[in-house]
Design a protein around this motif. Structure first.
Motif, PDB file in Angstrom:
ATOM      1  N   SER A 151      20.673  33.624 -38.844  1.00  0.00           N
ATOM      2  CA  SER A 151      20.473  34.201 -40.174  1.00  0.00           C
ATOM      3  C   SER A 151      21.540  35.247 -40.454  1.00  0.00           C
ATOM      4  CB  SER A 151      19.088  34.840 -40.262  1.00  0.00           C
ATOM      5  OG  SER A 151      18.958  35.595 -41.458  1.00  0.00           O
ATOM      6  N   GLU A 152      21.994  35.310 -41.687  1.00  0.00           N
ATOM      7  CA  GLU A 152      22.948  36.342 -42.082  1.00  0.00           C
ATOM      8  C   GLU A 152      22.241  37.618 -42.544  1.00  0.00           C
ATOM      9  OE1 GLU A 152      26.264  36.495 -41.803  1.00  0.00           O
ATOM     10  OE2 GLU A 152      26.087  34.630 -40.678  1.00  0.00           O
ATOM     11  N   ASP A 153      20.923  37.622 -42.460  1.00  0.00           N
ATOM     12  CA  ASP A 153      20.154  38.824 -42.775  1.00  0.00           C
ATOM     13  C   ASP A 153      20.249  39.770 -41.575  1.00  0.00           C
ATOM     14  OD1 ASP A 153      18.329  40.807 -43.311  1.00  0.00           O
ATOM     15  OD2 ASP A 153      16.612  39.453 -43.587  1.00  0.00           O
ATOM     16  N   ARG A 154      21.043  40.821 -41.702  1.00  0.00           N
ATOM     17  CA  ARG A 154      21.308  41.707 -40.573  1.00  0.00           C
ATOM     18  C   ARG A 154      20.047  42.412 -40.081  1.00  0.00           C
ATOM     19  NH1 ARG A 154      27.255  43.940 -41.402  1.00  0.00           N
ATOM     20  NH2 ARG A 154      26.369  45.987 -40.975  1.00  0.00           N
ATOM     21  N   THR A 155      19.039  42.539 -40.921  1.00  0.00           N
ATOM     22  CA  THR A 155      17.808  43.197 -40.485  1.00  0.00           C
ATOM     23  C   THR A 155      17.043  42.354 -39.472  1.00  0.00           C
ATOM     24  OG1 THR A 155      16.421  42.302 -42.261  1.00  0.00           O
ATOM     25  CG2 THR A 155      17.613  44.358 -42.713  1.00  0.00           C
ATOM     26  N   THR A 156      17.407  41.076 -39.321  1.00  0.00           N
ATOM     27  CA  THR A 156      16.732  40.211 -38.343  1.00  0.00           C
ATOM     28  C   THR A 156      17.412  40.239 -36.975  1.00  0.00           C
ATOM     29  OG1 THR A 156      18.027  38.229 -38.924  1.00  0.00           O
ATOM     30  CG2 THR A 156      16.037  38.652 -40.215  1.00  0.00           C
ATOM     31  N   TRP A 157      18.533  40.911 -36.859  1.00  0.00           N
ATOM     32  CA  TRP A 157      19.252  40.959 -35.586  1.00  0.00           C
ATOM     33  C   TRP A 157      18.662  42.062 -34.719  1.00  0.00           C
ATOM     34  CZ3 TRP A 157      24.867  40.829 -37.956  1.00  0.00           C
ATOM     35  CH2 TRP A 157      25.028  39.625 -38.663  1.00  0.00           C
ATOM     36  N   VAL A 158      18.394  41.759 -33.482  1.00  0.00           N
ATOM     37  CA  VAL A 158      17.671  42.660 -32.595  1.00  0.00           C
ATOM     38  C   VAL A 158      18.466  43.948 -32.359  1.00  0.00           C
ATOM     39  CG1 VAL A 158      16.684  42.953 -30.299  1.00  0.00           C
ATOM     40  CG2 VAL A 158      16.484  40.742 -31.476  1.00  0.00           C
ATOM     41  N   ASN A 159      17.868  45.063 -32.745  1.00  0.00           N
ATOM     42  CA  ASN A 159      18.454  46.387 -32.485  1.00  0.00           C
ATOM     43  C   ASN A 159      19.911  46.492 -32.949  1.00  0.00           C
ATOM     44  OD1 ASN A 159      16.007  47.141 -31.282  1.00  0.00           O
ATOM     45  ND2 ASN A 159      16.664  46.326 -29.305  1.00  0.00           N
ATOM     46  N   ASP A 160      20.192  45.886 -34.105  1.00  0.00           N
ATOM     47  CA  ASP A 160      21.526  45.917 -34.725  1.00  0.00           C
ATOM     48  C   ASP A 160      22.585  45.157 -33.932  1.00  0.00           C
ATOM     49  OD1 ASP A 160      20.344  47.461 -36.642  1.00  0.00           O
ATOM     50  OD2 ASP A 160      21.546  49.257 -36.298  1.00  0.00           O
ATOM     51  N   SER A 161      22.177  44.443 -32.888  1.00  0.00           N
ATOM     52  CA  SER A 161      23.155  43.679 -32.118  1.00  0.00           C
ATOM     53  C   SER A 161      23.499  42.394 -32.855  1.00  0.00           C
ATOM     54  CB  SER A 161      22.583  43.291 -30.744  1.00  0.00           C
ATOM     55  OG  SER A 161      22.252  44.411 -29.980  1.00  0.00           O
ATOM     56  N   ARG A 162      24.745  41.949 -32.721  1.00  0.00           N
ATOM     57  CA  ARG A 162      25.033  40.534 -32.944  1.00  0.00           C
ATOM     58  C   ARG A 162      25.473  39.968 -31.602  1.00  0.00           C
ATOM     59  NH1 ARG A 162      26.490  36.878 -38.005  1.00  0.00           N
ATOM     60  NH2 ARG A 162      26.315  34.905 -36.877  1.00  0.00           N
ATOM     61  N   HIS A 163      26.492  40.598 -30.995  1.00  0.00           N
ATOM     62  CA  HIS A 163      26.883  40.249 -29.629  1.00  0.00           C
ATOM     63  C   HIS A 163      26.674  41.476 -28.746  1.00  0.00           C
ATOM     64  CE1 HIS A 163      29.681  36.667 -30.864  1.00  0.00           C
ATOM     65  NE2 HIS A 163      28.413  36.515 -31.250  1.00  0.00           N
ATOM     66  N   HIS A 164      26.081  41.263 -27.565  1.00  0.00           N
ATOM     67  CA  HIS A 164      25.739  42.383 -26.683  1.00  0.00           C
ATOM     68  C   HIS A 164      25.899  41.952 -25.230  1.00  0.00           C
ATOM     69  CE1 HIS A 164      23.255  45.380 -24.590  1.00  0.00           C
ATOM     70  NE2 HIS A 164      23.361  46.152 -25.670  1.00  0.00           N
ATOM     71  N   GLY A 165      27.032  42.295 -24.642  1.00  0.00           N
ATOM     72  CA  GLY A 165      27.278  41.990 -23.239  1.00  0.00           C
ATOM     73  C   GLY A 165      28.720  41.596 -23.006  1.00  0.00           C
ATOM     74  N   LEU A 166      29.417  42.327 -22.123  1.00  0.00           N
ATOM     75  CA  LEU A 166      30.809  42.041 -21.775  1.00  0.00           C
ATOM     76  C   LEU A 166      31.005  42.211 -20.275  1.00  0.00           C
ATOM     77  CD1 LEU A 166      33.000  44.011 -24.388  1.00  0.00           C
ATOM     78  CD2 LEU A 166      32.716  41.536 -24.264  1.00  0.00           C
ATOM     79  N   SER A 167      31.815  41.358 -19.682  1.00  0.00           N
ATOM     80  CA  SER A 167      32.285  41.568 -18.316  1.00  0.00           C
ATOM     81  C   SER A 167      33.695  40.999 -18.218  1.00  0.00           C
ATOM     82  CB  SER A 167      31.361  40.916 -17.287  1.00  0.00           C
ATOM     83  OG  SER A 167      31.360  39.508 -17.402  1.00  0.00           O
ATOM     84  N   MET A 168      34.399  41.352 -17.151  1.00  0.00           N
ATOM     85  CA  MET A 168      35.782  40.923 -16.984  1.00  0.00           C
ATOM     86  C   MET A 168      35.997  40.410 -15.563  1.00  0.00           C
ATOM     87  SD  MET A 168      39.318  43.062 -17.680  1.00  0.00           S
ATOM     88  CE  MET A 168      38.889  43.325 -19.407  1.00  0.00           C
ATOM     89  N   SER A 169      36.759  39.351 -15.425  1.00  0.00           N
ATOM     90  CA  SER A 169      37.084  38.829 -14.100  1.00  0.00           C
ATOM     91  C   SER A 169      37.873  39.889 -13.328  1.00  0.00           C
ATOM     92  CB  SER A 169      37.882  37.534 -14.214  1.00  0.00           C
ATOM     93  OG  SER A 169      39.087  37.738 -14.949  1.00  0.00           O
ATOM     94  N   PRO A 170      37.763  39.910 -12.000  1.00  0.00           N
ATOM     95  CA  PRO A 170      38.419  40.965 -11.216  1.00  0.00           C
ATOM     96  C   PRO A 170      39.923  41.064 -11.428  1.00  0.00           C
ATOM     97  CG  PRO A 170      36.789  39.849  -9.878  1.00  0.00           C
ATOM     98  CD  PRO A 170      36.893  39.066 -11.162  1.00  0.00           C
ATOM     99  N   ASP A 171      40.578  39.935 -11.749  1.00  0.00           N
ATOM    100  CA  ASP A 171      42.027  39.990 -11.979  1.00  0.00           C
ATOM    101  C   ASP A 171      42.389  40.410 -13.396  1.00  0.00           C
ATOM    102  OD1 ASP A 171      41.328  37.751 -13.458  1.00  0.00           O
ATOM    103  OD2 ASP A 171      42.559  36.343 -12.304  1.00  0.00           O
ATOM    104  N   GLY A 172      41.387  40.625 -14.229  1.00  0.00           N
ATOM    105  CA  GLY A 172      41.627  41.066 -15.599  1.00  0.00           C
ATOM    106  C   GLY A 172      42.071  39.971 -16.543  1.00  0.00           C
ATOM    107  N   ALA A 173      42.034  38.724 -16.103  1.00  0.00           N
ATOM    108  CA  ALA A 173      42.551  37.633 -16.924  1.00  0.00           C
ATOM    109  C   ALA A 173      41.536  37.096 -17.929  1.00  0.00           C
ATOM    110  CB  ALA A 173      43.028  36.488 -16.029  1.00  0.00           C
ATOM    111  N   LYS A 174      40.246  37.236 -17.647  1.00  0.00           N
ATOM    112  CA  LYS A 174      39.221  36.631 -18.496  1.00  0.00           C
ATOM    113  C   LYS A 174      38.158  37.653 -18.862  1.00  0.00           C
ATOM    114  CE  LYS A 174      41.018  32.471 -18.107  1.00  0.00           C
ATOM    115  NZ  LYS A 174      40.377  31.411 -17.324  1.00  0.00           N
TER     116      LYS A 174
END
Length: 417
Positions: free
Chosen positions: A304-327
């Protein structure tokens, strides 16, 4: 606004970027466990009040489970006896908890693998749970009425925890639970990151995420959102970064400046971060103090494009990086996928279907991104090399944070559990 003159901030930024030789803890695989200990992953099941312990590599099979709220009856008696605590408890349940109690947000094991330290939002505290018996070693009530994200120092001796409603980060001795320091933040402190040399703590405040005032023109109602950097020895503020100014400078005044999950490059010269409502992430040059690149990821047409339906204002929530920094691995929370992005080109790989993925971390051997699927009660491992799913493993109700840790080599669960 910056806490010090620009010239001074530039020197601090350069120092933060250039004096660190070791890879960032958030961007590297964990070191080998000492003799007698086993490297594992802890998966916090927020609505269950449990943490599953799974293998950190290979098939990621479950080894055991911990009850992190063995004192639930005692805590509830305290809450029910205090009208203010009861009001906040109900607000958490009906707001950020989506109708559920938030019983485990974050967790880290002690260096000796004897205990796991857990932040419990609904109980506004941090506890240390003995991994052999399941008993509580110590409890630290945070200031205010809700605890949140944590970070552990590179040497494993201190844990920093955000106290959401008091705009404070407490730093505790991980063995005793005694406070060794604290510092003020912007509104609603969230993510904490220690620099890899242990000299600095970065805190990201996200402001108010529980209102329906989500239109871009109402962004100003969300509060004071900023990155606060402190000296990890004195807990004095050395730098403040207001992403509003940096976003405005690149013509993105309609984007939120609430910094959500973030991860440093291995040399800590770049910070990659997500913000509220945005399907993508940004690259921030630490020494240059500017946003250098923007990556917009695909939208799920079913979202949904209704931002009030997105949990706790998140759209994307979570990042990590490969140890070599490539991905870079991204949890596309409201778009129901995870993907691995090439850091040089910012080209995403396959969109791996995932049900409300809420976090992304790195496997013990550094070969996989592991995301928590809070909507499917499982964790899924994605190969950094191919971007393809390797395996999914069932866990408890609403998994969120996933952290590398250690347990005794022969551990299978608490003796009383």
């Amino acid at each position: 606004m910056p806490a010090f003159p620009t010239r001074h901030l530039g020197a601090v930024a350069a120092a933060l970027a250039l004096t660190v030789a070791a890879p960032a803890a958030t961007a590297s695989a964990a070191p080998d466990a000492p003799a007698g200990l086993r490297e594992v992953m802890f998966v916090g099941n927020n609505w269950d009040g449990t943490a599953d312990v799974i293998r950190s590599t290979g098939d990621f099979a479950r080894i055991g489970r911990i009850d992190v709220v063995p004192d639930r009856a005692e805590r509830m008696a305290e809450i029910n006896a205090d009208p203010i605590k009861w009001i906040y408890f109900q607000a958490i349940r009906n707001g950020v908890g989506e109708g559920h109690d938030q019983l485990v947000d974050d967790m880290y094991s002690t260096p000796d693998g004897a205990s796991v330290v857990v932040s419990r939002p609904s109980f506004a505290d941090v506890v240390s749970v003995d991994l052999a018996t399941g008993d509580i070693n110590w409890r630290f009530p945070v200031s205010g009425y809700r605890s949140d994200h944590m970070a552990v120092s590179p040497d494993g001796t201190r844990v920093a925890v955000s106290a959401s409603t008091s705009n404070t980060v407490h730093v505790l001795d991980i063995e005793t639970g005694e406070q060794v320091g604290s510092f003020g933040t912007g509104d609603k402190p969230h993510e904490n990151i220690f620099s890899s040399d242990g000299r600095y703590i970065w805190n990201m405040s996200i402001g108010e995420v529980n209102t329906a005032l989500d239109a871009p023109w109402l962004d100003w109602t969300k509060g004071d959102r900023r990155i606060t950097v402190v000296d990890a020895r004195t807990y004095e503020r050395v730098r403040v970064v207001d992403m509003r100014e940096r976003l405005d400078a690149i013509g993105l005044g309609d984007h939120s400046d609430a910094v959500r999950p973030a991860v440093f490059s291995p040399d800590e010269s770049k910070l990659y971060f997500q913000v509220s409502f945005f399907n993508g992430f940004f690259e921030y040059d630490v020494a240059g103090d500017r946003i250098t690149r923007t990556k917009t990821l695909p939208k799920n047409p079913a979202t949904s494009e209704d931002r009030t339906t997105w949990v706790n204002d998140s759209r994307h929530h979570g990042l990590s990086m490969s140890p070599d920094g490539a991905k870079i691995c991204v949890a596309g929370t409201m778009d129901d996928y995870a993907t691995v992005v090439d850091r040089d080109t910012l080209q995403e790989g396959p969109l791996v279907p995932a049900a409300k993925p809420y976090w992304a971390t790195v496997s013990g051997d550094g070969t996989h991104c592991v995301v928590s699927e809070s909507g499917a009660d499982q964790v899924t491992a994605i190969d950094f090399a191919t971007g393809e799913k390797s395996v999914s493993v069932p866990v408890g109700d609403h998994p969120q944070r996933v952290r590398i840790g250690r347990v005794a080599a022969d551990w299978t669960g608490p003796s009383a559990g």
